[in-house]
Design a protein around this motif. Structure first.
Motif, PDB file in Angstrom:
ATOM      1  N   LYS A 290       7.340   1.239   0.649  1.00  0.00           N
ATOM      2  CA  LYS A 290       8.433   0.791   1.516  1.00  0.00           C
ATOM      3  C   LYS A 290       7.954   0.375   2.899  1.00  0.00           C
ATOM      4  O   LYS A 290       8.702  -0.259   3.643  1.00  0.00           O
ATOM      5  CB  LYS A 290       9.470   1.913   1.655  1.00  0.00           C
ATOM      6  N   GLN A 291       6.723   0.721   3.257  1.00  0.00           N
ATOM      7  CA  GLN A 291       6.220   0.418   4.587  1.00  0.00           C
ATOM      8  C   GLN A 291       5.852  -1.051   4.726  1.00  0.00           C
ATOM      9  O   GLN A 291       5.336  -1.672   3.798  1.00  0.00           O
ATOM     10  CB  GLN A 291       5.000   1.292   4.886  1.00  0.00           C
ATOM     11  N   ARG A 292       6.088  -1.613   5.928  1.00  0.00           N
ATOM     12  CA  ARG A 292       5.749  -3.019   6.171  1.00  0.00           C
ATOM     13  C   ARG A 292       4.261  -3.271   6.029  1.00  0.00           C
ATOM     14  O   ARG A 292       3.831  -4.364   5.643  1.00  0.00           O
ATOM     15  CB  ARG A 292       6.210  -3.441   7.572  1.00  0.00           C
ATOM     16  N   GLY A 293       3.470  -2.249   6.366  1.00  0.00           N
ATOM     17  CA  GLY A 293       2.034  -2.414   6.230  1.00  0.00           C
ATOM     18  C   GLY A 293       1.613  -2.697   4.802  1.00  0.00           C
ATOM     19  O   GLY A 293       0.572  -3.309   4.566  1.00  0.00           O
ATOM     20  N   THR A 294       2.433  -2.283   3.852  1.00  0.00           N
ATOM     21  CA  THR A 294       2.141  -2.532   2.435  1.00  0.00           C
ATOM     22  C   THR A 294       2.694  -3.874   1.981  1.00  0.00           C
ATOM     23  O   THR A 294       1.934  -4.789   1.630  1.00  0.00           O
ATOM     24  CB  THR A 294       2.721  -1.411   1.557  1.00  0.00           C
ATOM     25  N   TRP A 295       4.021  -4.001   1.972  1.00  0.00           N
ATOM     26  CA  TRP A 295       4.584  -5.198   1.340  1.00  0.00           C
ATOM     27  C   TRP A 295       4.346  -6.466   2.139  1.00  0.00           C
ATOM     28  O   TRP A 295       4.172  -7.543   1.565  1.00  0.00           O
ATOM     29  CB  TRP A 295       6.067  -5.003   1.034  1.00  0.00           C
ATOM     30  N   ALA A 296       4.292  -6.384   3.465  1.00  0.00           N
ATOM     31  CA  ALA A 296       4.048  -7.594   4.259  1.00  0.00           C
ATOM     32  C   ALA A 296       2.613  -8.082   4.070  1.00  0.00           C
ATOM     33  O   ALA A 296       2.359  -9.298   3.977  1.00  0.00           O
ATOM     34  CB  ALA A 296       4.330  -7.324   5.730  1.00  0.00           C
ATOM     35  N   THR A 297       1.670  -7.143   4.012  1.00  0.00           N
ATOM     36  CA  THR A 297       0.269  -7.529   3.778  1.00  0.00           C
ATOM     37  C   THR A 297       0.096  -8.153   2.401  1.00  0.00           C
ATOM     38  O   THR A 297      -0.546  -9.201   2.250  1.00  0.00           O
ATOM     39  CB  THR A 297      -0.646  -6.297   3.912  1.00  0.00           C
ATOM     40  N   LEU A 298       0.672  -7.508   1.383  1.00  0.00           N
ATOM     41  CA  LEU A 298       0.538  -8.025   0.015  1.00  0.00           C
ATOM     42  C   LEU A 298       1.194  -9.396  -0.135  1.00  0.00           C
ATOM     43  O   LEU A 298       0.639 -10.291  -0.782  1.00  0.00           O
ATOM     44  CB  LEU A 298       1.158  -7.036  -0.974  1.00  0.00           C
ATOM     45  N   LEU A 299       2.358  -9.573   0.462  1.00  0.00           N
ATOM     46  CA  LEU A 299       3.061 -10.849   0.356  1.00  0.00           C
ATOM     47  C   LEU A 299       2.286 -11.960   1.048  1.00  0.00           C
ATOM     48  O   LEU A 299       2.176 -13.082   0.531  1.00  0.00           O
ATOM     49  CB  LEU A 299       4.463 -10.716   0.960  1.00  0.00           C
ATOM     50  N   THR A 300       1.731 -11.652   2.221  1.00  0.00           N
ATOM     51  CA  THR A 300       0.950 -12.668   2.942  1.00  0.00           C
ATOM     52  C   THR A 300      -0.299 -13.053   2.156  1.00  0.00           C
ATOM     53  O   THR A 300      -0.651 -14.237   2.072  1.00  0.00           O
ATOM     54  CB  THR A 300       0.562 -12.140   4.332  1.00  0.00           C
ATOM     55  N   THR A 301      -0.972 -12.080   1.587  1.00  0.00           N
ATOM     56  CA  THR A 301      -2.163 -12.362   0.774  1.00  0.00           C
ATOM     57  C   THR A 301      -1.811 -13.218  -0.439  1.00  0.00           C
ATOM     58  O   THR A 301      -2.483 -14.214  -0.734  1.00  0.00           O
ATOM     59  CB  THR A 301      -2.805 -11.045   0.303  1.00  0.00           C
TER      60      THR A 301
END
Length: 478
Positions: free
Chosen positions: A273-284
């Protein structure tokens, strides 16, 4: 080889007194072996197509198979390394790579080649595992950033040797020679990792959540197959796409439920649920989908196209496109890692992504000129901005944003996002190329359409990069 272990502040154990230089050499060998699997085949794709009298779509599917397999194995192998030992897992992955290369080299048809590429995909999380092992030994931000850049830069191309070697072997021998070369390098890397690296594990090693692994692999695998099928456009089986989409959603729901109930989850739902997870994965994911097939597929194909493009040989096209791209990325990588640690990972990432978009736009605008010089310039620019900056920082973010209690979780998922994006890139951008290609074989409209689709996807990636949180502990304080 057994080594004594000690607890490290970063939440891991490692061999005492390990020389960083020796460790770095072994890790670089592993990354070189993986990179050959990923990119050495690019200039040989036309040779494979001709050898098997296959369509470009069939050969593209074998590439998608490799990156799909790599994405799926990346979901859980880094976490397995946390539990049973990273050296052990990395050595096993490299051994599987050797087997896959041999199967591909001996392939009598496209089906066996497809199987060989699937086996090679077991090496998917080589780079993140190497970066985690390096992090255990090097904690100072600027030094780690520099070494991270050096290792990850190889992932963008080995100074062009991969492309040049692939083109030369394909032109003078056959595509099979490319796979034999990969097998030899992978075997050497396997030996070096087994002998020259210390074992390391997470400080608190729990049991592996195999039910969670199964649900996640089924979910992501169903999604990948559905997207690949949809990429066939008019020839797609849309009933299959719908069924696979439903399977994906159900499997992910079961995965989420399993993680909430498990005492030793593969991924704690609070981390997801953390932005550090899903935002990083989505950007990659978006970045790789937008740029990978442009540089490793469309541009080399345009260079070799005798009617719409420049009519180069496989070896010659590598000299003008993939080699300068890789050289630029390799030269820029260490600087990018240090700059990220000094001035901020997010700021440096956005600089690289914006530069990559502008470089691909320049390529689109100059395709019609059929200029060797402009193709060279554009390849250099994409190499500097994506391979030398964007790729480096995205890999680094997967390491520095991962939680201390599960250090292999985010690097593994991020490696999955890299490989998933690479596979989707070939599927989606080639589908666009096919859809917009005119009847006139001398027109470059198909190549232009595929690249425009890549630019749009990368532009979205720039937007999602603003959602990534600041990795405070990984950046220099002065």
């Amino acid at each position: 080889m057994s080594t004594p272990t000690i607890e490290r502040p970063g939440g891991a154990t490692a061999g005492r007194g390990t020389r960083v230089g020796v460790l770095l050499a072994a890790l670089l060998a592993a990354c070189v072996a993986f990179q050959l699997n990923a990119s050495m085949l690019s200039p040989a794709l036309k040779s494979i197509q001709d050898s098997f009298s296959a369509s470009s779509a069939e050969i593209g599917l074998t590439q998608t198979a490799f990156f799909t397999s790599a994405a799926l194995f990346s979901l859980f192998l880094p976490r397995l390394g946390d539990i049973i030992g990273r050296r052990r897992v990395l050595t096993g992955m490299l051994a599987m790579m050797v087997i896959g290369c041999v199967v591909s080299a001996l392939a009598p048809n496209v089906t066996v080649l497809f199987i060989g590429r699937l086996i090679q995909g077991a090496s998917g999380p080589v780079v993140p595992l190497c970066l985690i092992m390096l992090r255990v030994e090097v904690s100072e931000p600027k030094r780690y950033g520099t070494l991270l850049g050096a290792i990850t830069a190889v992932n963008g191309g080995i100074a062009g040797v991969d492309a040049l070697g692939g083109g030369y072997l394909a032109d003078h021998y056959s595509f099979r020679a490319v796979f034999w070369a990969m097998a030899v390098v992978a075997a050497i890397a396997t030996l070096l990792v087994a002998v020259m690296t210390p074992e390391s594990k997470a400080a608190v090693a729990s049991r592996m959540d195999w039910p969670g692994v199964a649900f996640l692999v089924v979910s992501v695998g169903s999604l990948l197959i559905a997207l690949n099928e949809a990429g066939k456009l008019g020839d797609a089986n849309w009933t299959l796409v719908a069924v696979l989409t439903v399977v994906c959603v159900i499997a992910f729901g079961l995965f989420w439920r399993a993680q909430e109930r498990s005492r030793h989850p593969l991924v704690a739902t609070r981390h997801l649920k953390q932005r550090g997870t899903w935002a990083t994965l989505l950007t990659t994911l978006l970045t790789m989908t937008g740029v990978f097939a442009v540089m490793n597929g469309l541009i080399p194909a345009f260079a070799q196209d005798a009617q719409a493009g420049l009519g180069m040989s496989a070896e010659s096209s590598a000299w003008w496109t993939l080699t300068p791209y890789a050289l630029a990325g390799l030269a820029m990588g260490p600087f990018a890692g240090r700059l990220a640690a000094t001035y901020g990972y997010r700021r440096v990432l956005r600089f690289g992504l914006v530069g990559a978009v502008l470089a691909v736009v320049l390529t689109i605008l100059t395709l019609g000129s059929h200029s060797h010089a402009m193709l060279l310039v554009c390849s250099l620019l994409v190499g500097l901005t994506y391979a030398g900056v964007g790729n480096i920082v995205l890999n680094g973010l997967g390491i520095v944003l991962s939680p201390d209690d599960n250090p292999g979780f985010l690097p593994g998922l991020n490696a999955g996002a890299f490989n998933l994006g690479a596979g989707l890139s070939f599927a989606l951008l080639y589908a666009v190329q096919t859809a917009v290609a005119p009847a006139d074989p001398t027109s470059a409209t198909g190549y232009t359409g595929g690249m425009i689709a890549g630019v749009v996807i990368m532009a979205v990636a720039i937007g999602t990069s603003f959602l990534i949180p600041k990795p405070v502990e990984a950046e220099a304080t002065e």
